[in-house]
Design a protein around this motif. Structure first.
Motif, PDB file in Angstrom:
ATOM      1  N   GLY A 203       2.398  -6.648 -10.765  1.00 59.59           N
ATOM      2  CA  GLY A 203       3.247  -7.546 -11.387  1.00 59.59           C
ATOM      3  C   GLY A 203       3.780  -8.647 -10.102  1.00 59.59           C
ATOM      4  N   ALA A 204       3.486  -8.385  -8.764  1.00 57.97           N
ATOM      5  CA  ALA A 204       3.967  -9.177  -7.863  1.00 57.97           C
ATOM      6  C   ALA A 204       2.901  -9.999  -7.377  1.00 57.97           C
ATOM      7  N   LEU A 205       1.624  -9.378  -7.250  1.00 59.37           N
ATOM      8  CA  LEU A 205       0.566 -10.033  -7.087  1.00 59.37           C
ATOM      9  C   LEU A 205      -0.185 -11.295  -7.976  1.00 59.37           C
ATOM     10  N   GLY A 206       0.530 -10.949  -9.359  1.00 56.60           N
ATOM     11  CA  GLY A 206       0.092 -11.997 -10.292  1.00 56.60           C
ATOM     12  C   GLY A 206       0.616 -13.481 -10.164  1.00 56.60           C
ATOM     13  N   ILE A 207       1.650 -13.437  -9.269  1.00 61.01           N
ATOM     14  CA  ILE A 207       1.944 -14.812  -8.808  1.00 61.01           C
ATOM     15  C   ILE A 207       2.080 -14.941  -7.257  1.00 61.01           C
ATOM     16  N   GLY A 208       1.126 -14.395  -6.663  1.00 59.10           N
ATOM     17  CA  GLY A 208       1.158 -13.984  -5.138  1.00 59.10           C
ATOM     18  C   GLY A 208      -0.047 -14.439  -4.280  1.00 59.10           C
ATOM     19  N   ILE A 209      -0.973 -15.282  -4.835  1.00 61.63           N
ATOM     20  CA  ILE A 209      -2.136 -15.758  -4.272  1.00 61.63           C
ATOM     21  C   ILE A 209      -1.817 -17.152  -3.960  1.00 61.63           C
ATOM     22  N   GLY A 210      -1.669 -17.235  -2.527  1.00 63.26           N
ATOM     23  CA  GLY A 210      -1.324 -18.800  -2.145  1.00 63.26           C
ATOM     24  C   GLY A 210      -1.832 -19.221  -0.744  1.00 63.26           C
ATOM     25  N   ASP A 211      -1.616 -20.382  -0.167  1.00 64.38           N
ATOM     26  CA  ASP A 211      -1.851 -20.725   0.888  1.00 64.38           C
ATOM     27  C   ASP A 211      -1.228 -20.199   2.273  1.00 64.38           C
ATOM     28  N   ARG A 212       0.056 -19.716   1.787  1.00 67.02           N
ATOM     29  CA  ARG A 212       0.935 -19.168   2.681  1.00 67.02           C
ATOM     30  C   ARG A 212       1.725 -18.104   1.793  1.00 67.02           C
ATOM     31  N   VAL A 213       1.686 -16.900   2.177  1.00 70.28           N
ATOM     32  CA  VAL A 213       2.509 -15.881   1.762  1.00 70.28           C
ATOM     33  C   VAL A 213       3.414 -15.370   2.675  1.00 70.28           C
ATOM     34  N   MET A 214       4.724 -15.464   2.359  1.00 65.15           N
ATOM     35  CA  MET A 214       5.796 -15.017   3.226  1.00 65.15           C
ATOM     36  C   MET A 214       7.009 -14.228   2.405  1.00 65.15           C
ATOM     37  N   MET A 215       7.476 -13.490   3.384  1.00 68.06           N
ATOM     38  CA  MET A 215       8.522 -12.413   2.967  1.00 68.06           C
ATOM     39  C   MET A 215       9.869 -12.605   3.563  1.00 68.06           C
ATOM     40  N   LEU A 216      11.100 -12.289   2.780  1.00 66.59           N
ATOM     41  CA  LEU A 216      12.428 -12.509   3.327  1.00 66.59           C
ATOM     42  C   LEU A 216      12.500 -11.244   4.075  1.00 66.59           C
ATOM     43  N   GLU A 217      13.309 -11.413   5.099  1.00 70.93           N
ATOM     44  CA  GLU A 217      13.321 -10.146   6.080  1.00 70.93           C
ATOM     45  C   GLU A 217      13.971  -8.762   5.356  1.00 70.93           C
ATOM     46  N   ASN A 218      14.478  -8.801   4.283  1.00 68.46           N
ATOM     47  CA  ASN A 218      14.870  -7.446   3.939  1.00 68.46           C
ATOM     48  C   ASN A 218      14.263  -7.487   2.274  1.00 68.46           C
ATOM     49  N   THR A 219      12.919  -7.322   2.335  1.00 65.00           N
ATOM     50  CA  THR A 219      12.078  -7.484   1.134  1.00 65.00           C
ATOM     51  C   THR A 219      11.017  -6.234   1.406  1.00 65.00           C
ATOM     52  N   TRP A 220      10.228  -5.767   0.323  1.00 69.98           N
ATOM     53  CA  TRP A 220       9.148  -5.116   0.504  1.00 69.98           C
ATOM     54  C   TRP A 220       8.056  -5.460  -0.454  1.00 69.98           C
ATOM     55  N   TYR A 221       6.781  -5.140  -0.137  1.00 69.99           N
ATOM     56  CA  TYR A 221       5.689  -5.331  -0.967  1.00 69.99           C
ATOM     57  C   TYR A 221       4.494  -4.312  -0.867  1.00 69.99           C
ATOM     58  N   SER A 222       4.346  -3.875  -1.842  1.00 66.91           N
ATOM     59  CA  SER A 222       3.538  -2.573  -2.175  1.00 66.91           C
ATOM     60  C   SER A 222       2.816  -2.386  -3.380  1.00 66.91           C
ATOM     61  N   VAL A 223       1.815  -1.491  -3.336  1.00 67.20           N
ATOM     62  CA  VAL A 223       1.316  -1.272  -4.794  1.00 67.20           C
ATOM     63  C   VAL A 223       2.226  -0.403  -5.821  1.00 67.20           C
ATOM     64  N   ILE A 224       3.015   0.441  -4.870  1.00 68.70           N
ATOM     65  CA  ILE A 224       4.077   1.128  -5.678  1.00 68.70           C
ATOM     66  C   ILE A 224       5.428   1.512  -5.116  1.00 68.70           C
ATOM     67  N   SER A 225       6.365   1.780  -5.961  1.00 69.60           N
ATOM     68  CA  SER A 225       7.664   1.837  -5.135  1.00 69.60           C
ATOM     69  C   SER A 225       7.832   3.109  -4.687  1.00 69.60           C
ATOM     70  N   PRO A 226       8.705   3.498  -3.644  1.00 66.85           N
ATOM     71  CA  PRO A 226       9.005   4.800  -2.718  1.00 66.85           C
ATOM     72  C   PRO A 226       9.281   5.616  -3.947  1.00 66.85           C
ATOM     73  N   GLU A 227       9.961   5.350  -4.921  1.00 59.22           N
ATOM     74  CA  GLU A 227      10.553   6.664  -5.920  1.00 59.22           C
ATOM     75  C   GLU A 227       9.233   7.344  -6.597  1.00 59.22           C
ATOM     76  N   ASN A 228       8.453   6.210  -7.050  1.00 57.75           N
ATOM     77  CA  ASN A 228       7.176   6.575  -7.796  1.00 57.75           C
ATOM     78  C   ASN A 228       6.279   7.225  -6.878  1.00 57.75           C
ATOM     79  N   CYS A 229       5.970   6.645  -5.849  1.00 56.99           N
ATOM     80  CA  CYS A 229       5.346   7.439  -4.495  1.00 56.99           C
ATOM     81  C   CYS A 229       5.781   8.781  -4.485  1.00 56.99           C
ATOM     82  N   SER A 230       7.072   9.011  -4.273  1.00 56.14           N
ATOM     83  CA  SER A 230       7.757  10.249  -4.092  1.00 56.14           C
ATOM     84  C   SER A 230       7.270  11.344  -5.274  1.00 56.14           C
ATOM     85  N   THR A 231       7.277  10.652  -6.453  1.00 57.62           N
ATOM     86  CA  THR A 231       7.165  11.525  -7.576  1.00 57.62           C
ATOM     87  C   THR A 231       5.875  11.830  -7.542  1.00 57.62           C
ATOM     88  N   ILE A 232       4.803  11.148  -7.330  1.00 56.85           N
ATOM     89  CA  ILE A 232       3.398  11.543  -7.305  1.00 56.85           C
ATOM     90  C   ILE A 232       3.165  12.738  -6.265  1.00 56.85           C
TER      91      ILE A 232
END
Length: 317
Positions: A203-232
């Motif tokens: 859902g994020a990667l669908g608009i995430g291919i660019g010359d520069r990819v940056m993140m704000l300091e208090n954000t996260w970027y991953s294939v799955i959320s911590p809650e769903n990872c914990s559930t699995i």
């Protein structure tokens, strides 16, 4: 009324004392300027101490803060004019994905981003920032329009994931995201992607291919959320903090792994604490990055973009 997360409660207590002290001065006429100065200094010091030592899970919480600025907030604070464009010309308009032309200090750009809502009604309307296939097709249509008119593209990523409903899959959710990945790789105009909140999965990667990819300091970027990872892994959401630590999903982790190009610092106390300040920081970074990318030819940008993403990960033969 401001919302405070659990680890912000000590700040909330001091700010409540500051408010009471100021009210006392208004009603009694007593000079409390010294006490106010002491409390303000204490609040500033405490805020810095807390935000310099955040855990990965606390940064995940900050990325979801209900007062955090969203895509349309940044557009209103950064842009002189904004013309929103609607629809994918196939199914319908997707309110979870917004975009259009705008002027930033006299420079016209195409801004596209996921949009969440502030209250229950808005969240339902925006589908909690989870785009359907038509959202990604709209985004690609706007990118192609920007390329036609030779205007740079800025994408703001903030989604818990693409909408996983049956109707989304029936309309080709996976195909829509895959097409975006392919076509964004060869766009001839500069493309800057910025994670402003949650960056979850395709859902994020669908608009995430660019010359520069940056993140704000208090954000996260991953294939799955911590809650769903914990559930699995643990069959329970109770281990989400351990999952967040193991996943290494923060901006610093992504930069160290070479998966993003830069980290954009937030004002002390987080972006939710100073919308205007965060927008000005973001604006200056965008303009500086555009100057850097405009110095390259379209083919140089495309080659660098492809090389960057092809070099990610490990390949064993």
């Amino acid at each position: 009324m401001r919302t405070y997360l659990d680890f912000e409660k000590p700040i909330a207590d001091l700010e409540a004392r500051l408010t009471e002290t100021k009210k006392l001065a208004q009603h009694s006429g007593v000079d409390v300027s010294d006490a106010v100065d002491v409390l303000e200094q204490s609040i500033d010091k405490l805020r810095r101490e807390i935000f310099e030592n955040l855990t990965r899970w606390q940064r995940v919480q900050l990325s979801r803060h209900p007062d955090r600025p969203y895509t349309l907030d940044y557009i209103s604070l950064m842009c002189d004019q904004f013309i929103e464009l609607h629809g994918d010309r196939t199914v319908r308009d997707d309110p979870a994905m917004v975009g259009g032309f705008c002027d930033i200090d006299g420079q016209t750009v195409m801004i596209i981003g996921q949009q969440k809502g502030r209250n229950t009604k808005q969240r339902q309307h925006r589908n909690f920032g989870m785009p359907n296939p038509e959202g990604y097709r709209k985004a690609l249509r706007l990118m192609q329009m920007a390329e036609k008119f030779r205007k740079p593209i800025i994408t703001f990523i903030d989604t818990p994931g693409a909408f996983p409903g049956l109707e989304a899959e029936e309309r080709g959710q996976g195909e829509a995201i895959a097409r975006n990945l392919r076509d964004m790789m060869t766009l001839k105009v500069p493309v800057i992607c910025i994670v402003i909140g949650e960056g979850a999965s395709g859902g994020a990667l669908g608009i995430g291919i660019g010359d520069r990819v940056m993140m704000l300091e208090n954000t996260w970027y991953s294939v799955i959320s911590p809650e769903n990872c914990s559930t699995i892994l643990w069959r329970s959401w109770d281990y989400k903090e351990q999952a967040a630590e193991a996943m290494k999903l923060t901006a610093r982790d992504m930069k160290d792994a070479g998966l993003v190009d830069g980290i954009i610092e937030e004002p002390v106390g987080g972006a939710h604490n100073d919308h205007q300040g965060m927008a000005q920081i973001l604006k200056s970074v965008i303009l500086a990055t555009l100057d850097e990318l405009n110095a390259l030819s379209p083919q140089e940008r495309i080659n660098q973009r492809i090389d960057k993403f092809c070099s990610m990960g490990v390949v064993l033969e």
